[in-house]
Write a protein that holds these residues in place. Sequence first.
Motif, PDB file in Angstrom:
ATOM      1  N   GLN A  46       0.724  -1.169  -0.093  1.00  0.00           N
ATOM      2  CA  GLN A  46      -0.088   0.047   0.107  1.00  0.00           C
ATOM      3  C   GLN A  46       0.694   1.144  -0.010  1.00  0.00           C
ATOM      4  O   GLN A  46       0.584   2.236  -0.789  1.00  0.00           O
ATOM      5  CB  GLN A  46      -1.003   0.035   1.370  1.00  0.00           C
ATOM      6  CG  GLN A  46      -1.993  -1.074   1.346  1.00  0.00           C
ATOM      7  CD  GLN A  46      -2.737  -0.904   2.478  1.00  0.00           C
ATOM      8  OE1 GLN A  46      -3.349   0.133   2.719  1.00  0.00           O
ATOM      9  NE2 GLN A  46      -3.046  -2.173   2.922  1.00  0.00           N
ATOM     10  N   THR A  47       1.873   1.114   0.856  1.00  0.00           N
ATOM     11  CA  THR A  47       2.760   2.409   0.857  1.00  0.00           C
ATOM     12  C   THR A  47       3.414   2.682  -0.541  1.00  0.00           C
ATOM     13  O   THR A  47       3.648   3.870  -0.740  1.00  0.00           O
ATOM     14  CB  THR A  47       3.759   2.098   1.817  1.00  0.00           C
ATOM     15  OG1 THR A  47       3.024   2.095   3.302  1.00  0.00           O
ATOM     16  CG2 THR A  47       4.780   3.493   2.391  1.00  0.00           C
ATOM     17  N   ALA A  48       4.146   1.685  -0.794  1.00  0.00           N
ATOM     18  CA  ALA A  48       4.693   2.032  -2.246  1.00  0.00           C
ATOM     19  C   ALA A  48       3.835   2.314  -3.417  1.00  0.00           C
ATOM     20  O   ALA A  48       4.099   3.332  -4.048  1.00  0.00           O
ATOM     21  CB  ALA A  48       5.461   0.450  -2.773  1.00  0.00           C
ATOM     22  N   LYS A  50       1.022   4.103  -2.958  1.00  0.00           N
ATOM     23  CA  LYS A  50       0.483   5.101  -2.782  1.00  0.00           C
ATOM     24  C   LYS A  50       1.407   6.221  -2.994  1.00  0.00           C
ATOM     25  O   LYS A  50       1.340   7.605  -3.589  1.00  0.00           O
ATOM     26  CB  LYS A  50      -0.079   5.471  -1.343  1.00  0.00           C
ATOM     27  CG  LYS A  50      -1.305   4.846  -0.974  1.00  0.00           C
ATOM     28  CD  LYS A  50      -1.796   4.970   0.387  1.00  0.00           C
ATOM     29  CE  LYS A  50      -2.984   4.162   0.928  1.00  0.00           C
ATOM     30  NZ  LYS A  50      -3.015   4.066   2.274  1.00  0.00           N
ATOM     31  N   SER A  51       2.804   5.969  -2.944  1.00  0.00           N
ATOM     32  CA  SER A  51       4.063   6.802  -2.979  1.00  0.00           C
ATOM     33  C   SER A  51       4.087   7.040  -4.506  1.00  0.00           C
ATOM     34  O   SER A  51       4.248   8.141  -5.008  1.00  0.00           O
ATOM     35  CB  SER A  51       5.157   6.138  -2.434  1.00  0.00           C
ATOM     36  OG  SER A  51       6.463   6.839  -2.942  1.00  0.00           O
ATOM     37  N   ALA A  52       4.028   5.892  -5.297  1.00  0.00           N
ATOM     38  CA  ALA A  52       4.049   6.173  -6.701  1.00  0.00           C
ATOM     39  C   ALA A  52       3.120   6.956  -7.508  1.00  0.00           C
ATOM     40  O   ALA A  52       3.303   7.512  -8.414  1.00  0.00           O
ATOM     41  CB  ALA A  52       4.087   4.610  -7.441  1.00  0.00           C
ATOM     42  N   GLY A  54       1.252   9.197  -5.882  1.00  0.00           N
ATOM     43  CA  GLY A  54       1.145  10.554  -5.456  1.00  0.00           C
ATOM     44  C   GLY A  54      -0.300  11.053  -5.316  1.00  0.00           C
ATOM     45  O   GLY A  54      -1.063  10.088  -4.470  1.00  0.00           O
ATOM     46  N   SER A  55      -0.672  12.095  -5.672  1.00  0.00           N
ATOM     47  CA  SER A  55      -1.953  12.383  -5.320  1.00  0.00           C
ATOM     48  C   SER A  55      -3.160  11.796  -6.269  1.00  0.00           C
ATOM     49  O   SER A  55      -4.381  12.064  -6.043  1.00  0.00           O
ATOM     50  CB  SER A  55      -2.032  14.004  -5.490  1.00  0.00           C
ATOM     51  OG  SER A  55      -1.767  14.419  -6.641  1.00  0.00           O
ATOM     52  N   THR A  96       7.631   0.505 -13.369  1.00  0.00           N
ATOM     53  CA  THR A  96       6.549   1.369 -13.826  1.00  0.00           C
ATOM     54  C   THR A  96       6.225   1.550 -15.170  1.00  0.00           C
ATOM     55  O   THR A  96       7.339   1.215 -15.991  1.00  0.00           O
ATOM     56  CB  THR A  96       7.105   2.751 -13.155  1.00  0.00           C
ATOM     57  OG1 THR A  96       8.307   3.176 -13.977  1.00  0.00           O
ATOM     58  CG2 THR A  96       7.417   2.719 -11.637  1.00  0.00           C
TER      59      THR A  96
END
Length: 180
Positions: A46-48, A50-52, A54-55, A96
């Motif tokens: 989840q953290t990775a 959400k970081s990728a 962004g908003s 990515t």
Amino acid sequence: MKRIIATAAVCTIGLSTAWALKPHNHEGHDAEATKMKLSNAPTAVQTAIKSAAGSATVIDVEKETEDGITLYEAAWKVGDVDHEVNVNEAGEVMETEMSVSGDAVPAAVKSAAMKHLPKGATAEFEKKMVVLFEIEAMVDGKEVEMLVDPSGRVMELEADDDHEDHDEEDDDDDDEEDDD
């Protein structure tokens, strides 16, 4: 005696720009993807993601296990550009992707694609970035190089059998640098 010198470097390899035809052909793809909610993925995943993202709002998450390795693929949009990220269970970004307009694709990539596509084919382009670690080592006088992904899969392994021949010609190692 084995002398092993290993240097590991994170290589983010741009696989340049890849093309995809519609409809997509998934022959040979033996893993089943399961749709899921991001909140049901492990915390590191989840953290990775959400970081990728962004908003941006993540619109799709799938879990897939192939060859014993589980990956989570998330998708989102920023304007008209589709984005995806593949993350392993430890939360490490593996790859990515982002859609690219034909105008933004390098001419050499378009030319290579068109050589291999039937005349009149419509192509879509994606830019892919893959994270790999490069390891270089000397084993029994031979140079060994490998590329390993963050999940530990060896993607490429090369052993240079000719390296011994080059060493016989120059067994002074660093002496040449001292002579300058």
